[in-house]
Design a protein around this motif. Structure first.
Motif, PDB file in Angstrom:
ATOM      1  N   GLN A 101       0.829  -1.209   0.000  1.00 19.38           N
ATOM      2  CA  GLN A 101       0.000   0.000   0.000  1.00 19.38           C
ATOM      3  C   GLN A 101       0.860   1.254   0.000  1.00 19.38           C
ATOM      4  O   GLN A 101       0.586   2.200  -0.742  1.00 19.38           O
ATOM      5  CB  GLN A 101      -0.920  -0.020   1.213  1.00 19.38           C
ATOM      6  CG  GLN A 101      -2.077   0.950   1.088  1.00 19.38           C
ATOM      7  CD  GLN A 101      -3.170   0.434   0.164  1.00 19.38           C
ATOM      8  OE1 GLN A 101      -2.942  -0.449  -0.669  1.00 19.38           O
ATOM      9  NE2 GLN A 101      -4.351   1.004   0.292  1.00 19.38           N
ATOM     10  N   VAL A 102       1.882   1.284   0.859  1.00 19.54           N
ATOM     11  CA  VAL A 102       2.857   2.362   0.905  1.00 19.54           C
ATOM     12  C   VAL A 102       4.246   1.744   0.882  1.00 19.54           C
ATOM     13  O   VAL A 102       4.526   0.807   1.621  1.00 19.54           O
ATOM     14  CB  VAL A 102       2.688   3.239   2.163  1.00 19.54           C
ATOM     15  CG1 VAL A 102       3.819   4.261   2.249  1.00 19.54           C
ATOM     16  CG2 VAL A 102       1.347   3.944   2.147  1.00 19.54           C
ATOM     17  N   GLN A 103       5.098   2.278   0.032  1.00 19.03           N
ATOM     18  CA  GLN A 103       6.471   1.817  -0.056  1.00 19.03           C
ATOM     19  C   GLN A 103       7.426   2.949   0.315  1.00 19.03           C
ATOM     20  O   GLN A 103       7.210   4.100  -0.072  1.00 19.03           O
ATOM     21  CB  GLN A 103       6.792   1.322  -1.462  1.00 19.03           C
ATOM     22  CG  GLN A 103       5.996   0.094  -1.897  1.00 19.03           C
ATOM     23  CD  GLN A 103       4.592   0.458  -2.351  1.00 19.03           C
ATOM     24  OE1 GLN A 103       4.394   1.422  -3.085  1.00 19.03           O
ATOM     25  NE2 GLN A 103       3.615  -0.328  -1.916  1.00 19.03           N
ATOM     26  N   LEU A 104       8.468   2.616   1.050  1.00 18.47           N
ATOM     27  CA  LEU A 104       9.466   3.585   1.483  1.00 18.47           C
ATOM     28  C   LEU A 104      10.842   3.093   1.063  1.00 18.47           C
ATOM     29  O   LEU A 104      11.181   1.937   1.303  1.00 18.47           O
ATOM     30  CB  LEU A 104       9.426   3.766   3.002  1.00 18.47           C
ATOM     31  CG  LEU A 104       8.071   4.128   3.621  1.00 18.47           C
ATOM     32  CD1 LEU A 104       8.177   4.120   5.143  1.00 18.47           C
ATOM     33  CD2 LEU A 104       7.613   5.490   3.131  1.00 18.47           C
ATOM     34  N   VAL A 105      11.621   3.969   0.451  1.00 22.75           N
ATOM     35  CA  VAL A 105      12.956   3.615  -0.001  1.00 22.75           C
ATOM     36  C   VAL A 105      13.954   4.666   0.474  1.00 22.75           C
ATOM     37  O   VAL A 105      13.868   5.830   0.071  1.00 22.75           O
ATOM     38  CB  VAL A 105      13.025   3.487  -1.534  1.00 22.75           C
ATOM     39  CG1 VAL A 105      14.438   3.128  -1.973  1.00 22.75           C
ATOM     40  CG2 VAL A 105      12.038   2.444  -2.021  1.00 22.75           C
ATOM     41  N   GLU A 106      14.898   4.246   1.318  1.00 21.43           N
ATOM     42  CA  GLU A 106      15.919   5.153   1.833  1.00 21.43           C
ATOM     43  C   GLU A 106      17.139   5.180   0.920  1.00 21.43           C
ATOM     44  O   GLU A 106      17.435   4.200   0.234  1.00 21.43           O
ATOM     45  CB  GLU A 106      16.374   4.740   3.242  1.00 21.43           C
ATOM     46  CG  GLU A 106      15.257   4.619   4.262  1.00 21.43           C
ATOM     47  CD  GLU A 106      14.779   3.196   4.424  1.00 21.43           C
ATOM     48  OE1 GLU A 106      14.317   2.850   5.523  1.00 21.43           O
ATOM     49  OE2 GLU A 106      14.870   2.420   3.445  1.00 21.43           O
ATOM     50  N   SER A 107      17.852   6.290   0.962  1.00 23.67           N
ATOM     51  CA  SER A 107      19.107   6.417   0.246  1.00 23.67           C
ATOM     52  C   SER A 107      19.949   7.493   0.920  1.00 23.67           C
ATOM     53  O   SER A 107      19.453   8.244   1.754  1.00 23.67           O
ATOM     54  CB  SER A 107      18.876   6.771  -1.225  1.00 23.67           C
ATOM     55  OG  SER A 107      18.210   8.019  -1.353  1.00 23.67           O
ATOM     56  N   GLY A 108      21.219   7.565   0.567  1.00 21.07           N
ATOM     57  CA  GLY A 108      22.089   8.618   1.058  1.00 21.07           C
ATOM     58  C   GLY A 108      23.072   8.204   2.134  1.00 21.07           C
ATOM     59  O   GLY A 108      23.898   9.020   2.558  1.00 21.07           O
ATOM     60  N   GLY A 109      23.007   6.958   2.584  1.00 24.27           N
ATOM     61  CA  GLY A 109      23.945   6.499   3.591  1.00 24.27           C
ATOM     62  C   GLY A 109      25.347   6.371   3.025  1.00 24.27           C
ATOM     63  O   GLY A 109      25.562   6.421   1.815  1.00 24.27           O
ATOM     64  N   GLY A 110      26.315   6.212   3.918  1.00 28.82           N
ATOM     65  CA  GLY A 110      27.696   6.077   3.499  1.00 28.82           C
ATOM     66  C   GLY A 110      28.629   6.117   4.686  1.00 28.82           C
ATOM     67  O   GLY A 110      28.197   6.030   5.837  1.00 28.82           O
ATOM     68  N   SER A 111      29.912   6.250   4.403  1.00 35.17           N
ATOM     69  CA  SER A 111      30.950   6.314   5.431  1.00 35.17           C
ATOM     70  C   SER A 111      31.558   7.702   5.478  1.00 35.17           C
ATOM     71  O   SER A 111      31.953   8.245   4.443  1.00 35.17           O
ATOM     72  CB  SER A 111      32.034   5.282   5.149  1.00 35.17           C
ATOM     73  OG  SER A 111      31.518   3.965   5.187  1.00 35.17           O
ATOM     74  N   VAL A 112      31.619   8.268   6.678  1.00 36.79           N
ATOM     75  CA  VAL A 112      32.206   9.591   6.874  1.00 36.79           C
ATOM     76  C   VAL A 112      33.061   9.588   8.127  1.00 36.79           C
ATOM     77  O   VAL A 112      32.948   8.702   8.973  1.00 36.79           O
ATOM     78  CB  VAL A 112      31.137  10.696   6.988  1.00 36.79           C
ATOM     79  CG1 VAL A 112      30.318  10.802   5.714  1.00 36.79           C
ATOM     80  CG2 VAL A 112      30.225  10.423   8.186  1.00 36.79           C
ATOM     81  N   GLN A 113      33.909  10.590   8.244  1.00 38.13           N
ATOM     82  CA  GLN A 113      34.719  10.757   9.437  1.00 38.13           C
ATOM     83  C   GLN A 113      33.966  11.571  10.481  1.00 38.13           C
ATOM     84  O   GLN A 113      33.006  12.274  10.169  1.00 38.13           O
ATOM     85  CB  GLN A 113      36.036  11.441   9.099  1.00 38.13           C
ATOM     86  CG  GLN A 113      36.942  10.613   8.205  1.00 38.13           C
ATOM     87  CD  GLN A 113      38.260  11.292   7.931  1.00 38.13           C
ATOM     88  OE1 GLN A 113      38.364  12.520   7.965  1.00 38.13           O
ATOM     89  NE2 GLN A 113      39.280  10.504   7.653  1.00 38.13           N
ATOM     90  N   THR A 114      34.404  11.460  11.717  1.00 41.64           N
ATOM     91  CA  THR A 114      33.819  12.234  12.803  1.00 41.64           C
ATOM     92  C   THR A 114      33.772  13.714  12.434  1.00 41.64           C
ATOM     93  O   THR A 114      34.758  14.273  11.950  1.00 41.64           O
ATOM     94  CB  THR A 114      34.611  12.045  14.098  1.00 41.64           C
ATOM     95  OG1 THR A 114      34.549  10.674  14.495  1.00 41.64           O
ATOM     96  CG2 THR A 114      34.059  12.913  15.215  1.00 41.64           C
ATOM     97  N   GLY A 115      32.613  14.328  12.652  1.00 45.55           N
ATOM     98  CA  GLY A 115      32.437  15.733  12.323  1.00 45.55           C
ATOM     99  C   GLY A 115      31.864  15.972  10.944  1.00 45.55           C
ATOM    100  O   GLY A 115      31.498  17.109  10.619  1.00 45.55           O
TER     101      GLY A 115
END
Length: 125
Positions: free
Chosen positions: A1-15
């Motif tokens: 009925q409703v679909q959700l798709v996340e994106s934008g994650g990754g690896s970063v340094q502190t700050g």
């Protein structure tokens, strides 16, 4: 009925910073509020931020307040989570969620009706 798709994650340094997106499709008119949750291995899934879709009211966990911002683009049916000043303890799988009724309690997993597949966020020292 409703679909959700996340994106934008990754690896970063502190700050560092990341912006997560959650694209919603299907019968989105049925949704009242949405939220972002995260889960580290061996830990409980915890609420990070929430938003009332109609009014725009937002809610944040104390651990991210002042660093994260949740917002929505109604025209694009997209939810965002802007994450700044990231810390190693922010590491985890981030999930987008939506519920059809109300907004309280916004941070409780069992209250939500729909979930995305998750996107990984890793913050290194």
């Amino acid at each position: 009925q409703v679909q959700l798709v996340e994106s934008g994650g990754g690896s970063v340094q502190t700050g560092g910073s990341l912006r997560l997106s959650c694209a919603a499709s299907g019968y989105t008119r049925s949704l009242y509020s949405m939220g972002w949750f995260r889960q580290a291995p061996g830990q409980e899934r915890e609420g990070v931020a929430g938003i009332v879709l109609g009014a725009g009211n937002t809610f944040y966990a104390d651990s991210v307040k002042g660093r994260f911002t949740v917002s929505q683009d109604k025209a694009k049916n997209t939810l965002y989570l802007q994450m700044n000043s990231l810390k190693p303890e922010d590491t985890g799988m981030y999930y987008c969620a939506a519920k059809r009724r109300g907004y309280y309690p916004w941070h409780v997993v069992s209250e939500y009706d729909y979930w995305g597949q998750g996107t990984q966020v890793t913050v290194s020292s």
